[in-house]
Design a protein around this motif. Structure first.
Motif, PDB file in Angstrom:
ATOM      1  N   GLY A  14       0.800  -1.226   0.000  1.00 26.19           N
ATOM      2  CA  GLY A  14       0.000   0.000   0.000  1.00 26.19           C
ATOM      3  C   GLY A  14       0.827   1.267   0.000  1.00 26.19           C
ATOM      4  O   GLY A  14       0.314   2.348  -0.288  1.00 26.19           O
ATOM      5  N   ASP A  15       2.118   1.165   0.319  1.00 29.73           N
ATOM      6  CA  ASP A  15       2.993   2.345   0.331  1.00 29.73           C
ATOM      7  C   ASP A  15       3.283   2.820  -1.086  1.00 29.73           C
ATOM      8  O   ASP A  15       3.384   2.021  -2.014  1.00 29.73           O
ATOM      9  CB  ASP A  15       4.343   2.012   0.974  1.00 29.73           C
ATOM     10  N   LEU A  16       3.458   4.132  -1.230  1.00 27.46           N
ATOM     11  CA  LEU A  16       4.049   4.685  -2.438  1.00 27.46           C
ATOM     12  C   LEU A  16       5.554   4.550  -2.268  1.00 27.46           C
ATOM     13  O   LEU A  16       6.097   4.899  -1.217  1.00 27.46           O
ATOM     14  CB  LEU A  16       3.678   6.155  -2.626  1.00 27.46           C
ATOM     15  N   VAL A  17       6.214   4.007  -3.274  1.00 28.51           N
ATOM     16  CA  VAL A  17       7.652   3.763  -3.177  1.00 28.51           C
ATOM     17  C   VAL A  17       8.381   4.405  -4.340  1.00 28.51           C
ATOM     18  O   VAL A  17       7.792   4.698  -5.375  1.00 28.51           O
ATOM     19  CB  VAL A  17       7.961   2.244  -3.132  1.00 28.51           C
ATOM     20  N   ILE A  29       3.080   2.097  -6.574  1.00 33.26           N
ATOM     21  CA  ILE A  29       2.405   1.622  -5.371  1.00 33.26           C
ATOM     22  C   ILE A  29       2.796   0.162  -5.160  1.00 33.26           C
ATOM     23  O   ILE A  29       2.804  -0.632  -6.099  1.00 33.26           O
ATOM     24  CB  ILE A  29       0.882   1.805  -5.438  1.00 33.26           C
ATOM     25  N   LEU A  30       3.148  -0.147  -3.936  1.00 33.21           N
ATOM     26  CA  LEU A  30       3.579  -1.499  -3.578  1.00 33.21           C
ATOM     27  C   LEU A  30       2.350  -2.382  -3.386  1.00 33.21           C
ATOM     28  O   LEU A  30       1.542  -2.147  -2.487  1.00 33.21           O
ATOM     29  CB  LEU A  30       4.425  -1.449  -2.303  1.00 33.21           C
ATOM     30  N   LEU A  31       2.186  -3.374  -4.257  1.00 31.78           N
ATOM     31  CA  LEU A  31       1.006  -4.238  -4.237  1.00 31.78           C
ATOM     32  C   LEU A  31       1.214  -5.525  -3.450  1.00 31.78           C
ATOM     33  O   LEU A  31       0.268  -6.073  -2.885  1.00 31.78           O
ATOM     34  CB  LEU A  31       0.587  -4.594  -5.663  1.00 31.78           C
ATOM     35  N   ASP A  32       2.456  -6.037  -3.434  1.00 33.79           N
ATOM     36  CA  ASP A  32       2.717  -7.295  -2.745  1.00 33.79           C
ATOM     37  C   ASP A  32       4.210  -7.436  -2.521  1.00 33.79           C
ATOM     38  O   ASP A  32       5.016  -6.836  -3.230  1.00 33.79           O
ATOM     39  CB  ASP A  32       2.210  -8.472  -3.591  1.00 33.79           C
ATOM     40  N   MET A  50      11.078  -9.804  -3.367  1.00 32.37           N
ATOM     41  CA  MET A  50      10.696  -9.067  -4.561  1.00 32.37           C
ATOM     42  C   MET A  50       9.391  -8.335  -4.260  1.00 32.37           C
ATOM     43  O   MET A  50       8.517  -8.859  -3.561  1.00 32.37           O
ATOM     44  CB  MET A  50      10.500 -10.006  -5.746  1.00 32.37           C
ATOM     45  N   ALA A  51       9.274  -7.141  -4.794  1.00 31.59           N
ATOM     46  CA  ALA A  51       8.076  -6.333  -4.609  1.00 31.59           C
ATOM     47  C   ALA A  51       7.325  -6.246  -5.936  1.00 31.59           C
ATOM     48  O   ALA A  51       7.933  -5.984  -6.973  1.00 31.59           O
ATOM     49  CB  ALA A  51       8.452  -4.933  -4.137  1.00 31.59           C
ATOM     50  N   LEU A  52       6.026  -6.476  -5.879  1.00 27.90           N
ATOM     51  CA  LEU A  52       5.171  -6.251  -7.041  1.00 27.90           C
ATOM     52  C   LEU A  52       4.746  -4.791  -6.998  1.00 27.90           C
ATOM     53  O   LEU A  52       4.111  -4.345  -6.031  1.00 27.90           O
ATOM     54  CB  LEU A  52       3.946  -7.166  -7.003  1.00 27.90           C
ATOM     55  N   VAL A  53       5.146  -4.043  -8.026  1.00 28.41           N
ATOM     56  CA  VAL A  53       4.924  -2.597  -8.052  1.00 28.41           C
ATOM     57  C   VAL A  53       4.123  -2.217  -9.283  1.00 28.41           C
ATOM     58  O   VAL A  53       4.404  -2.666 -10.390  1.00 28.41           O
ATOM     59  CB  VAL A  53       6.280  -1.842  -8.060  1.00 28.41           C
ATOM     60  N   LYS A  54       3.125  -1.361  -9.085  1.00 30.58           N
ATOM     61  CA  LYS A  54       2.336  -0.766 -10.173  1.00 30.58           C
ATOM     62  C   LYS A  54       2.744   0.690 -10.270  1.00 30.58           C
ATOM     63  O   LYS A  54       2.610   1.447  -9.307  1.00 30.58           O
ATOM     64  CB  LYS A  54       0.838  -0.898  -9.878  1.00 30.58           C
ATOM     65  N   VAL A  82      10.371  -5.929  -8.569  1.00 24.74           N
ATOM     66  CA  VAL A  82      11.624  -5.239  -8.288  1.00 24.74           C
ATOM     67  C   VAL A  82      12.119  -5.744  -6.936  1.00 24.74           C
ATOM     68  O   VAL A  82      11.317  -5.931  -6.018  1.00 24.74           O
ATOM     69  CB  VAL A  82      11.425  -3.704  -8.216  1.00 24.74           C
ATOM     70  N   SER A  83      13.424  -5.918  -6.789  1.00 27.40           N
ATOM     71  CA  SER A  83      13.969  -6.295  -5.488  1.00 27.40           C
ATOM     72  C   SER A  83      13.668  -5.208  -4.459  1.00 27.40           C
ATOM     73  O   SER A  83      13.806  -4.006  -4.745  1.00 27.40           O
ATOM     74  CB  SER A  83      15.483  -6.497  -5.593  1.00 27.40           C
TER      75      SER A  83
END
Length: 95
Positions: A14-17, A29-32, A50-54, A82-83
């Motif tokens: 849920g964070d903006l990264v 936005i960090l989805l998972d 790993m981060a799923l990012v949109k 992305v790592s």
């Protein structure tokens, strides 16, 4: 395995990264957050997150995943993996 908070960085679903190499113009936005285990030839395993990012529409790097990552890490042109080592929480100024 999927989880809500990173063990490596102070980021959560849920964070903006932003990406440390591309700066704060790279916004998603960090989805998972996913634990990935790789096994090498001598049967030892390595762990990484790993981060799923949109990516945010209308930003400079909206289509980052189109050409900047391997096909294995691309979900769509604007979403991918992305790592977590590269990601930091974007501080949003509240008025």
């Amino acid at each position: 395995m999927s989880k809500k908070k990173s063990n490596i960085r102070e980021i959560k679903v849920g964070d903006l990264v932003y990406h440390i190499l591309y700066g704060k113009e790279w916004v998603g936005i960090l989805l998972d957050i996913i634990d990935v285990y790789d096994y090498n030839d001598n049967r030892s395993k390595t762990h990484r997150e790993m981060a799923l990012v949109k990516m945010q529409p209308g930003t400079t790097h909206e289509f980052f995943f189109e050409k900047m990552v391997s096909n294995n890490n691309r979900v769509t042109d604007s979403m991918g993996l992305v790592s977590t080592n590269w990601l930091f929480c974007l501080e949003v100024n509240k008025k």
